[in-house]
Design a protein around this motif. Structure first.
Motif, PDB file in Angstrom:
ATOM      1  N   ARG A  74       0.840  -1.209   0.000  1.00 45.54           N
ATOM      2  CA  ARG A  74       0.000   0.000   0.000  1.00 45.54           C
ATOM      3  C   ARG A  74       0.872   1.255   0.000  1.00 45.54           C
ATOM      4  O   ARG A  74       0.579   2.218  -0.704  1.00 45.54           O
ATOM      5  CB  ARG A  74      -0.929  -0.014   1.215  1.00 45.54           C
ATOM      6  N   VAL A  75       1.941   1.253   0.777  1.00 44.48           N
ATOM      7  CA  VAL A  75       2.856   2.400   0.822  1.00 44.48           C
ATOM      8  C   VAL A  75       3.500   2.602  -0.546  1.00 44.48           C
ATOM      9  O   VAL A  75       3.608   3.737  -1.032  1.00 44.48           O
ATOM     10  CB  VAL A  75       3.921   2.212   1.926  1.00 44.48           C
ATOM     11  N   LYS A  76       3.900   1.502  -1.195  1.00 46.69           N
ATOM     12  CA  LYS A  76       4.491   1.617  -2.533  1.00 46.69           C
ATOM     13  C   LYS A  76       3.496   2.226  -3.511  1.00 46.69           C
ATOM     14  O   LYS A  76       3.855   3.094  -4.323  1.00 46.69           O
ATOM     15  CB  LYS A  76       4.943   0.245  -3.043  1.00 46.69           C
ATOM     16  N   MET A  77       2.243   1.771  -3.443  1.00 45.54           N
ATOM     17  CA  MET A  77       1.218   2.323  -4.335  1.00 45.54           C
ATOM     18  C   MET A  77       1.008   3.806  -4.071  1.00 45.54           C
ATOM     19  O   MET A  77       0.892   4.610  -5.012  1.00 45.54           O
ATOM     20  CB  MET A  77      -0.103   1.553  -4.160  1.00 45.54           C
ATOM     21  N   LEU A  78       0.981   4.198  -2.816  1.00 50.07           N
ATOM     22  CA  LEU A  78       0.797   5.608  -2.477  1.00 50.07           C
ATOM     23  C   LEU A  78       1.986   6.445  -2.936  1.00 50.07           C
ATOM     24  O   LEU A  78       1.815   7.573  -3.412  1.00 50.07           O
ATOM     25  CB  LEU A  78       0.567   5.764  -0.975  1.00 50.07           C
ATOM     26  N   GLU A  79       3.204   5.911  -2.797  1.00 49.87           N
ATOM     27  CA  GLU A  79       4.385   6.628  -3.267  1.00 49.87           C
ATOM     28  C   GLU A  79       4.326   6.830  -4.775  1.00 49.87           C
ATOM     29  O   GLU A  79       4.640   7.907  -5.282  1.00 49.87           O
ATOM     30  CB  GLU A  79       5.661   5.886  -2.878  1.00 49.87           C
ATOM     31  N   ARG A  80       3.906   5.793  -5.510  1.00 50.17           N
ATOM     32  CA  ARG A  80       3.765   5.926  -6.961  1.00 50.17           C
ATOM     33  C   ARG A  80       2.721   6.982  -7.310  1.00 50.17           C
ATOM     34  O   ARG A  80       2.922   7.797  -8.213  1.00 50.17           O
ATOM     35  CB  ARG A  80       3.363   4.585  -7.584  1.00 50.17           C
ATOM     36  N   THR A  81       1.612   6.972  -6.592  1.00 48.50           N
ATOM     37  CA  THR A  81       0.564   7.954  -6.848  1.00 48.50           C
ATOM     38  C   THR A  81       1.074   9.366  -6.593  1.00 48.50           C
ATOM     39  O   THR A  81       0.834  10.279  -7.387  1.00 48.50           O
ATOM     40  CB  THR A  81      -0.664   7.664  -5.955  1.00 48.50           C
ATOM     41  N   VAL A  82       1.777   9.556  -5.496  1.00 51.70           N
ATOM     42  CA  VAL A  82       2.324  10.873  -5.172  1.00 51.70           C
ATOM     43  C   VAL A  82       3.325  11.306  -6.234  1.00 51.70           C
ATOM     44  O   VAL A  82       3.302  12.461  -6.694  1.00 51.70           O
ATOM     45  CB  VAL A  82       2.957  10.872  -3.762  1.00 51.70           C
ATOM     46  N   ASP A  84       3.452  10.318  -9.353  1.00 51.17           N
ATOM     47  CA  ASP A  84       2.706  10.631 -10.577  1.00 51.17           C
ATOM     48  C   ASP A  84       2.064  12.007 -10.497  1.00 51.17           C
ATOM     49  O   ASP A  84       2.092  12.784 -11.456  1.00 51.17           O
ATOM     50  CB  ASP A  84       1.634   9.575 -10.840  1.00 51.17           C
ATOM     51  N   LEU A  85       1.487  12.323  -9.355  1.00 55.55           N
ATOM     52  CA  LEU A  85       0.868  13.645  -9.186  1.00 55.55           C
ATOM     53  C   LEU A  85       1.913  14.752  -9.245  1.00 55.55           C
ATOM     54  O   LEU A  85       1.676  15.819  -9.838  1.00 55.55           O
ATOM     55  CB  LEU A  85       0.093  13.704  -7.871  1.00 55.55           C
ATOM     56  N   LYS A  88       2.737  15.309 -12.867  1.00 57.04           N
ATOM     57  CA  LYS A  88       1.672  16.050 -13.545  1.00 57.04           C
ATOM     58  C   LYS A  88       1.718  17.528 -13.181  1.00 57.04           C
ATOM     59  O   LYS A  88       1.547  18.392 -14.038  1.00 57.04           O
ATOM     60  CB  LYS A  88       0.303  15.465 -13.195  1.00 57.04           C
ATOM     61  N   VAL A  89       1.943  17.828 -11.914  1.00 55.23           N
ATOM     62  CA  VAL A  89       2.030  19.222 -11.479  1.00 55.23           C
ATOM     63  C   VAL A  89       3.218  19.899 -12.149  1.00 55.23           C
ATOM     64  O   VAL A  89       3.105  21.042 -12.637  1.00 55.23           O
ATOM     65  CB  VAL A  89       2.126  19.318  -9.936  1.00 55.23           C
ATOM     66  N   ASN A  90       4.340  19.225 -12.225  1.00 53.88           N
ATOM     67  CA  ASN A  90       5.517  19.799 -12.877  1.00 53.88           C
ATOM     68  C   ASN A  90       5.268  20.024 -14.368  1.00 53.88           C
ATOM     69  O   ASN A  90       5.690  21.038 -14.932  1.00 53.88           O
ATOM     70  CB  ASN A  90       6.739  18.912 -12.676  1.00 53.88           C
ATOM     71  N   GLN A  91       4.567  19.088 -15.015  1.00 53.06           N
ATOM     72  CA  GLN A  91       4.234  19.253 -16.430  1.00 53.06           C
ATOM     73  C   GLN A  91       3.327  20.464 -16.628  1.00 53.06           C
ATOM     74  O   GLN A  91       3.512  21.243 -17.560  1.00 53.06           O
ATOM     75  CB  GLN A  91       3.564  18.002 -16.983  1.00 53.06           C
ATOM     76  N   LEU A  92       2.342  20.615 -15.748  1.00 54.96           N
ATOM     77  CA  LEU A  92       1.441  21.761 -15.854  1.00 54.96           C
ATOM     78  C   LEU A  92       2.195  23.069 -15.628  1.00 54.96           C
ATOM     79  O   LEU A  92       1.930  24.072 -16.300  1.00 54.96           O
ATOM     80  CB  LEU A  92       0.281  21.629 -14.865  1.00 54.96           C
ATOM     81  N   LYS A  93       3.135  23.076 -14.700  1.00 49.64           N
ATOM     82  CA  LYS A  93       3.938  24.272 -14.456  1.00 49.64           C
ATOM     83  C   LYS A  93       4.764  24.611 -15.697  1.00 49.64           C
ATOM     84  O   LYS A  93       4.875  25.765 -16.095  1.00 49.64           O
ATOM     85  CB  LYS A  93       4.851  24.074 -13.246  1.00 49.64           C
ATOM     86  N   ASP A  94       5.355  23.584 -16.300  1.00 49.52           N
ATOM     87  CA  ASP A  94       6.159  23.797 -17.497  1.00 49.52           C
ATOM     88  C   ASP A  94       5.312  24.344 -18.647  1.00 49.52           C
ATOM     89  O   ASP A  94       5.720  25.269 -19.355  1.00 49.52           O
ATOM     90  CB  ASP A  94       6.848  22.498 -17.944  1.00 49.52           C
TER      91      ASP A  94
END
Length: 100
Positions: A74-82, A84-85, A88-94
């Motif tokens: 579960r921690v690994k999945m949450l780390e991947r989700t974080v 990924d987010l 996405k935030v960095n892509q939007l900033k760029d």
């Protein structure tokens, strides 16, 4: 009328005291059985109790290890989700920086 009530009340009180005394005497005589076993029986009983305790501990350890594996996944999945987010935030900033 009041005398009848007092007499009945005293009768019930005496009856309840006698009943509790009788139950206490029966409980004492039938409560704990006397030690009538041999040393071998005692050792077998002790061994059985130890084995039961060990079995219970093994089951608990197994349950804890399963929960640990689940939580680690579960921690690994949450780390991947974080991550990924964050991407996405960095892509939007760029993209926003490029348009400005």
């Amino acid at each position: 009328m009041r005398k009848h009530f007092v007499i009945c009340f005293l009768g019930v009180l005496i009856f309840s005291v006698l009943c509790t005394r009788l139950w206490a005497v029966e409980g004492e005589s039938a409560g704990a059985p006397a030690m009538t076993g041999s040393q071998d029986e005692y050792k077998d009983l002790e061994k059985t109790l130890k084995q039961d305790r060990m079995d219970t501990l093994e089951i608990r350890i197994s349950d804890v290890s399963q929960e640990n594996k689940f939580l680690a996944e579960r921690v690994k999945m949450l780390e991947r989700t974080v991550n990924d987010l964050k991407d996405k935030v960095n892509q939007l900033k760029d993209q926003a920086y490029r348009y400005n």
